[in-house]
Design an enzyme around this catalytic site. Sequence first.
Site, short mmCIF file in Angstrom:
data_model
loop_
_atom_site.label_atom_id
_atom_site.label_comp_id
_atom_site.label_asym_id
_atom_site.label_seq_id
_atom_site.Cartn_x
_atom_site.Cartn_y
_atom_site.Cartn_z
N TYR A 181 -37.58 10.63 76.80
CA TYR A 181 -37.18 12.02 76.55
C TYR A 181 -35.78 12.07 75.96
O TYR A 181 -34.81 11.58 76.57
CB TYR A 181 -37.24 12.84 77.83
CG TYR A 181 -38.65 13.13 78.33
CD1 TYR A 181 -39.77 12.88 77.53
CD2 TYR A 181 -38.87 13.65 79.59
CE1 TYR A 181 -41.06 13.15 77.98
CE2 TYR A 181 -40.16 13.93 80.05
CZ TYR A 181 -41.24 13.67 79.24
OH TYR A 181 -42.51 13.94 79.70
N GLY A 192 -46.14 28.65 74.68
CA GLY A 192 -45.96 30.06 74.31
C GLY A 192 -47.12 30.69 73.57
O GLY A 192 -47.01 31.85 73.13
#
Length: 326
Positions: free
Chosen positions: A63, A240
């Site tokens: 990450y 989203g």
Amino acid sequence: MALPSLPLQQHLPSTSALAFGCMGLGGTWDDTPYTEAHVAHAHAAVEAALDIGVTLFDHADIYTRGKAESVFGELMRRQPSLRDRVVLQSKCGIRFEDEEGPKRFDLSREYIVAATEASLRRLGTERLDILLLHRPDPLWEPEEIALAFRQLREQGKVRHFGVSNMNAGQMAWLSRSLDQPLVVNQFEIGLGHLEPIESGTTFNDVQAGTRPGALAWAGTLEHCQQHGIQVQAWASLARGRFSGETARDPADEAARRLVHTVAERHGVSTEGVLLAWLMRHPARIQPVIGSSHPARIRACADALRLTLTRGEWYALYEAARGHALP
């Protein structure tokens, strides 16, 4: 109404119903160093997660090229008591392109141990509560993985082990060589990725062909339930797709409208509806919050007080899949 216990709480009782995914911390996915602004951003996100009762923080060595772990480690250095308040989980097994080869998966004993030790250094801690294998490696040898796990456990560097993005057959194959149970499988599942559920509902119908790859997940949820393995859902907010005011893809519009309708009916956030849909499943799924925006993180707390009816659950399922069940 009290939430049912999670499978993972058998091993780590302080584990929360929701997890926070740290992929968005640390800045860019390159070698640019993180800044004080990135530390402040991480602090705001972590505090928002703690405020809604999150204790499990999910990392991976890749990450932001390791900076997510480094920034989180910086937070723990500045606030030493934080380590005792959290369940730390990280992943290893993905390697970026380098002089030895292209982007690849590596579950060799040497790499698992080296990657874990590097994560510990970045986090500034002596142990991980959970280590996950990030992706299946076509060249893996389960006996070699077992040796890596045993070494890390005996050295006190990892308490528990699990996998990510693995199906039932892969988990069963790996488990044959292990002397302790896998406690987690983290994979993509939710209204934006129905394949693990579709594999069970349409496996014997022509609709099974409507979602490429769905059959690869056949039996995975059931395997996890049978063996007490915690299912963690990444991309649980579907990036989203269903929580915004407009749908980016017209195919999502019906599901987006229904998510908003259910949210208004219950007086909760759209994020709460998306996570409650996952948590209604009897596998006791633990959603991983992928957003690093404090307001959106706090909105996820609504999932903890919402239990969808069977009718609502199926209505959302049908809307997301785009047509009725067979």
